[in-house]
Scaffold this motif. Structure first.
Motif, mmCIF file in Angstrom:
data_model
loop_
_atom_site.group_PDB
_atom_site.id
_atom_site.type_symbol
_atom_site.label_atom_id
_atom_site.label_comp_id
_atom_site.label_asym_id
_atom_site.label_seq_id
_atom_site.Cartn_x
_atom_site.Cartn_y
_atom_site.Cartn_z
ATOM 1 N N THR A 50 -40.234 -2.094 -25.998
ATOM 2 C CA THR A 50 -41.602 -1.644 -26.232
ATOM 3 C C THR A 50 -42.527 -2.129 -25.115
ATOM 4 O O THR A 50 -43.406 -1.380 -24.654
ATOM 5 N N LYS A 51 -42.326 -3.365 -24.686
ATOM 6 C CA LYS A 51 -43.214 -3.921 -23.672
ATOM 7 C C LYS A 51 -43.086 -3.224 -22.334
ATOM 8 O O LYS A 51 -43.996 -3.272 -21.500
ATOM 9 N N ASN A 52 -41.937 -2.562 -22.079
ATOM 10 C CA ASN A 52 -41.752 -1.820 -20.822
ATOM 11 C C ASN A 52 -41.893 -0.316 -21.028
ATOM 12 O O ASN A 52 -41.475 0.481 -20.172
ATOM 13 N N LEU A 53 -42.425 0.068 -22.185
ATOM 14 C CA LEU A 53 -42.461 1.486 -22.535
ATOM 15 C C LEU A 53 -43.228 2.319 -21.505
ATOM 16 O O LEU A 53 -42.778 3.392 -21.094
ATOM 17 N N SER A 54 -44.380 1.810 -21.097
ATOM 18 C CA SER A 54 -45.189 2.586 -20.164
ATOM 19 C C SER A 54 -44.458 2.816 -18.844
ATOM 20 O O SER A 54 -44.450 3.928 -18.295
ATOM 21 N N ALA A 55 -43.817 1.727 -18.344
ATOM 22 C CA ALA A 55 -43.074 1.852 -17.081
ATOM 23 C C ALA A 55 -41.903 2.819 -17.234
ATOM 24 O O ALA A 55 -41.616 3.633 -16.334
ATOM 25 N N ALA A 56 -41.243 2.722 -18.392
ATOM 26 C CA ALA A 56 -40.109 3.627 -18.621
ATOM 27 C C ALA A 56 -40.562 5.070 -18.700
ATOM 28 O O ALA A 56 -39.884 5.980 -18.216
ATOM 29 N N GLN A 57 -41.731 5.288 -19.323
ATOM 30 C CA GLN A 57 -42.246 6.653 -19.410
ATOM 31 C C GLN A 57 -42.545 7.225 -18.025
ATOM 32 O O GLN A 57 -42.266 8.392 -17.755
ATOM 33 N N ARG A 58 -43.132 6.409 -17.166
ATOM 34 C CA ARG A 58 -43.443 6.895 -15.821
ATOM 35 C C ARG A 58 -42.167 7.248 -15.042
ATOM 36 O O ARG A 58 -42.121 8.238 -14.326
ATOM 37 N N LYS A 59 -41.156 6.394 -15.183
ATOM 38 C CA LYS A 59 -39.884 6.672 -14.502
ATOM 39 C C LYS A 59 -39.245 7.950 -15.057
ATOM 40 O O LYS A 59 -38.710 8.775 -14.312
ATOM 41 N N PHE A 60 -39.302 8.054 -16.371
ATOM 42 C CA PHE A 60 -38.738 9.239 -17.034
ATOM 43 C C PHE A 60 -39.464 10.506 -16.556
ATOM 44 O O PHE A 60 -38.835 11.520 -16.237
ATOM 45 N N ALA A 61 -40.792 10.409 -16.500
ATOM 46 C CA ALA A 61 -41.580 11.548 -16.038
ATOM 47 C C ALA A 61 -41.253 11.898 -14.588
ATOM 48 O O ALA A 61 -41.185 13.067 -14.210
ATOM 49 N N HIS A 62 -41.037 10.853 -13.781
ATOM 50 C CA HIS A 62 -40.704 11.070 -12.378
ATOM 51 C C HIS A 62 -39.378 11.809 -12.241
ATOM 52 O O HIS A 62 -39.220 12.720 -11.410
ATOM 53 N N SER A 63 -38.415 11.387 -13.054
ATOM 54 C CA SER A 63 -37.098 12.048 -13.004
ATOM 55 C C SER A 63 -37.210 13.519 -13.378
ATOM 56 O O SER A 63 -36.596 14.387 -12.756
ATOM 57 N N LEU A 64 -37.991 13.803 -14.409
ATOM 58 C CA LEU A 64 -38.152 15.194 -14.835
ATOM 59 C C LEU A 64 -38.840 16.033 -13.772
ATOM 60 O O LEU A 64 -38.447 17.172 -13.507
ATOM 61 N N ARG A 65 -39.876 15.458 -13.166
ATOM 62 C CA ARG A 65 -40.661 16.216 -12.205
ATOM 63 C C ARG A 65 -39.864 16.571 -10.956
ATOM 64 O O ARG A 65 -40.013 17.650 -10.391
ATOM 65 N N ASP A 66 -39.006 15.665 -10.528
ATOM 66 C CA ASP A 66 -38.326 15.851 -9.244
ATOM 67 C C ASP A 66 -37.075 16.714 -9.332
ATOM 68 O O ASP A 66 -36.594 17.215 -8.313
ATOM 69 N N PHE A 67 -36.525 16.868 -10.534
ATOM 70 C CA PHE A 67 -35.278 17.637 -10.625
ATOM 71 C C PHE A 67 -35.570 19.130 -10.647
ATOM 72 O O PHE A 67 -36.514 19.585 -11.280
ATOM 73 N N LYS A 68 -34.756 19.905 -9.940
ATOM 74 C CA LYS A 68 -34.882 21.358 -9.914
ATOM 75 C C LYS A 68 -33.526 21.984 -10.218
ATOM 76 O O LYS A 68 -32.498 21.577 -9.680
ATOM 77 N N PHE A 69 -33.544 22.967 -11.093
ATOM 78 C CA PHE A 69 -32.316 23.709 -11.398
ATOM 79 C C PHE A 69 -32.024 24.702 -10.274
ATOM 80 O O PHE A 69 -32.922 25.388 -9.804
ATOM 81 N N GLU A 70 -30.773 24.780 -9.877
ATOM 82 C CA GLU A 70 -30.346 25.858 -8.994
ATOM 83 C C GLU A 70 -29.937 27.049 -9.851
ATOM 84 O O GLU A 70 -29.567 26.887 -11.017
ATOM 85 N N PHE A 71 -30.000 28.236 -9.292
ATOM 86 C CA PHE A 71 -29.608 29.421 -10.040
ATOM 87 C C PHE A 71 -28.636 30.251 -9.205
ATOM 88 O O PHE A 71 -28.579 30.125 -7.990
#
Length: 617
Positions: A50-71
């Motif tokens: 819980t105490k690292n929740l904010s940092a984990a959320q930012r990292k999680f958001a970063h991972s989502l933002r940077d990934f791109k699906f190929e088609f």
């Protein structure tokens, strides 16, 4: 341009470019595997600390933002664009929650972690195992082949026949494994989009309920969630249709690879072993080359390529062919050999070895040698026509469906018994019995039998209702442009159809529009009808994986026809149309899609690139 489709016919050529495309697909799956692994790690951090929740959320958001699906293919549907952009949208939602620190519910494990772990283990893990088998079989196949080709022609005939049989069995096994591996690679490439995004979507839906001020945010998210669920479901439905078509094409090619070779400008291409003479006392060596020949220009090219050395492409060689002669077994201690002579090296023949006697005959024919073999292609003709009987059949079927089964769940998706469908079709297509068949009142014919017979009749026409000639033109607007420009383009093209085709299409689309109006009961939305009738009304003249990947755009064309049938069929198109359509244009309000290929170029050895230019001259 996304990943290039892997053609099943290329499994039998096993060319250097085919191997490059396979490696590109493998690299993309490995990237997906790493992404999912990282995403799982981040998700567990959210639950554990819980105490690292904010940092984990930012990292999680970063991972989502940077990934791109190929088609696969040259364009995406609107649904796929929204799915691709969804990860970026999820990242934005997390940023809004960064200051709020609440404990995630235990349900996150069920909605996010387990589905992704299951996908990674069951799907991506299965592909890794298939890759190991494929690599192992490649090594075994070409090692055995090389050993076999080194076999002396002076051995007993029985020994040679046994050796030939063993090599042929091994080669068939290798082709089987190659077909399965290629099919699996492409299936996972398509599957990953909804398999990866759906768990993330569920996680986000659950996340907002655990925040004090999450109610208003959840209301804002709800509209996006519902739209994305429709995008995911549409993509899933198209995936199911595409997968069945791909499997059918794979089975056709498996049964007869020669009949399904892709058309290209080479008269003959494939692997040959080339004898390279060395100074005494070293004798000579045999090096495997990928060879291509164009009969019109008599240009013969060959590129050294060894599968077992990492697939490195050597320097290309190009010459103009003068003649080709067969080498008899009493003149060389190897079988399946023939000589070529180049115009710039008269009197210095190049000896080559094919993989088999049949392979040598094919090369001899292509090179105008003494022996030749002909491949007979079968042509199938259908008795279905757009004539008076054809219109009667469609009108009778439509009338029966609208009278008896307009509210049946899964209308047109639920298929009838094949034997009953064929029996009904035979009665309808016979002018003597057509008018006697009562579909509206007879209990002998189920609604699913009638709908299946109608689809089968349309698919049995000599060419699809929307014609081979206009197929590519119909696909283009579905891949790009605004909704209005798409409708205008389809409107214009429909009026280019032959009159009978347009008349039949109008009858059918008007009926489908009526079916869609009852979708609350029959569950057949416009999107679902597009999935069913896309391959029925449109199909390319040549069956390839690349063409099958355009099935989703065929579905979109049918959706446009249904939703705009009054305008398309009751009014004339704009005389100023067609306007140029840019493949880079996105629909209005479409999610932003960052370019993932700026500055990137397809890597190809310079020698191969130059050789292709020379062959085209």
């Amino acid at each position: 341009m996304g990943l290039q489709p892997l053609e099943f016919s290329d499994c039998y050529l096993d060319s250097p470019w085919f191997r490059e495309r396979v490696r590109a697909h493998e690299a993309e799956l490995e990237k997906t595997n790493k992404f999912i692994k990282e995403l799982l790690k981040d998700g567990k951090n959210l639950i554990a600390a819980t105490k690292n929740l904010s940092a984990a959320q930012r990292k999680f958001a970063h991972s989502l933002r940077d990934f791109k699906f190929e088609f696969i293919g040259d364009a995406e549907t609107d649904d796929e664009r929204y799915i691709d952009a969804s990860l970026h949208e999820f990242s934005n939602f997390l940023k809004n929650l960064e200051e709020q620190r609440e404990i995630l519910a235990l349900s996150v494990t069920e909605t996010l972690i387990k589905p992704l772990e299951r996908f990674r283990k069951e799907q991506l893990g299965a592909v890794k195992e298939e890759k190991k088998k494929f690599d192992k079989e490649t090594e075994k196949n070409y090692s055995l082949l090389e050993k076999h080709l080194n076999l002396s022609a002076k051995k007993k005939e029985l020994q040679l026949q046994e050796a030939d049989s063993q090599v042929e069995q091994n080669r068939k096994h290798f082709y089987e494994l190659s077909l399965e591996y290629v099919c699996k690679l492409q299936e996972i490439q398509e599957r990953k989009k909804f398999e990866c995004v759906e768990p993330v979507l569920s996680f986000f839906q659950g996340l907002f309920t655990f925040y004090h001020q999450g109610y208003e945010l959840a209301k804002d998210f709800n509209h996006y969630k519902m739209a994305l669920q429709i995008n995911i479901q549409n993509t899933r439905n198209r995936f199911e249709g595409t997968r069945s078509e791909v499997e059918e094409l794979m089975n056709k090619i498996r049964r007869n690879p020669q009949e399904h070779k892709r058309a290209n400008h080479f008269t003959m291409e494939g692997y040959l072993y080339v004898q390279e003479k060395r100074p005494a006392p070293f004798g000579s060596s045999w090096v495997k080359h990928y060879c291509m020949y164009r009969k019109e220009t008599k240009k013969f090219s060959m590129i050294p390529f060894e599968h077992r050395s990492g697939g490195k492409v050597g320097d290309a060689e190009l010459f103009v062919l003068t003649y080709c002669t067969k080498r008899n077994a009493d003149t060389i201690d190897r079988r399946f050999c023939f000589d070529l002579e180049a115009s710039d090296r008269p009197g210095v023949p190049v000896t080559m070895q094919a993989f088999s006697e049949e392979d040598r005959k094919l090369w001899m024919e292509a090179l105008d040698g003494k022996e030749a073999v002909s491949i007979i292609f079968k042509t199938f003709f259908s008795s279905a026509q757009l004539d008076k009987i054809g219109f009667t059949i469609i009108k009778k079927c439509i009338s029966a469906v609208e009278t008896r089964g307009i509210n049946d769940q899964g209308l047109y998706r639920v298929v009838g018994v094949s034997s009953k469908v064929q029996r009904l079709l035979s009665l309808l297509m016979d002018s003597k019995t057509c008018n006697e068949v009562d579909l509206e009142n007879s209990v002998d014919w189920e609604v699913k039998t009638i709908t299946s017979a109608m689809k089968q009749y349309l698919r049995s026409l000599p060419e699809p209702l929307m014609t081979y000639e206009l197929h590519g033109e119909f696909i283009i607007p579905a891949k790009s442009g605004s909704p209005e420009s798409r409708v205008n383009a389809v409107h214009f093209l429909v009026h280019k159809l032959p009159e009978k085709n347009k008349e039949m299409l109008e009858i059918l689309v008007k009926h489908l529009a009526n079916v869609s109006k009852h979708s609350k009961k029959n569950l057949m939305t416009v999107a679902n009808l597009g999935v069913v009738f896309g391959p029925t009304l449109m199909r390319p003249q040549e069956e390839t994986v690349a063409a099958i990947m355009d099935l989703k755009f065929q579905n979109i064309v049918v959706e446009i026809l249904i939703e705009n049938h009054e305008k398309i069929f009751k009014t004339l198109p704009d005389a100023t149309f067609p306007e140029p359509i840019s493949m880079s244009v996105s629909p209005p309000n479409a999610p932003p899609r960052q370019s993932r290929r700026q500055g990137q170029r397809i890597k190809r050895p310079l020698a191969v690139y130059n050789l292709c230019l020379e062959l085209d001259d």
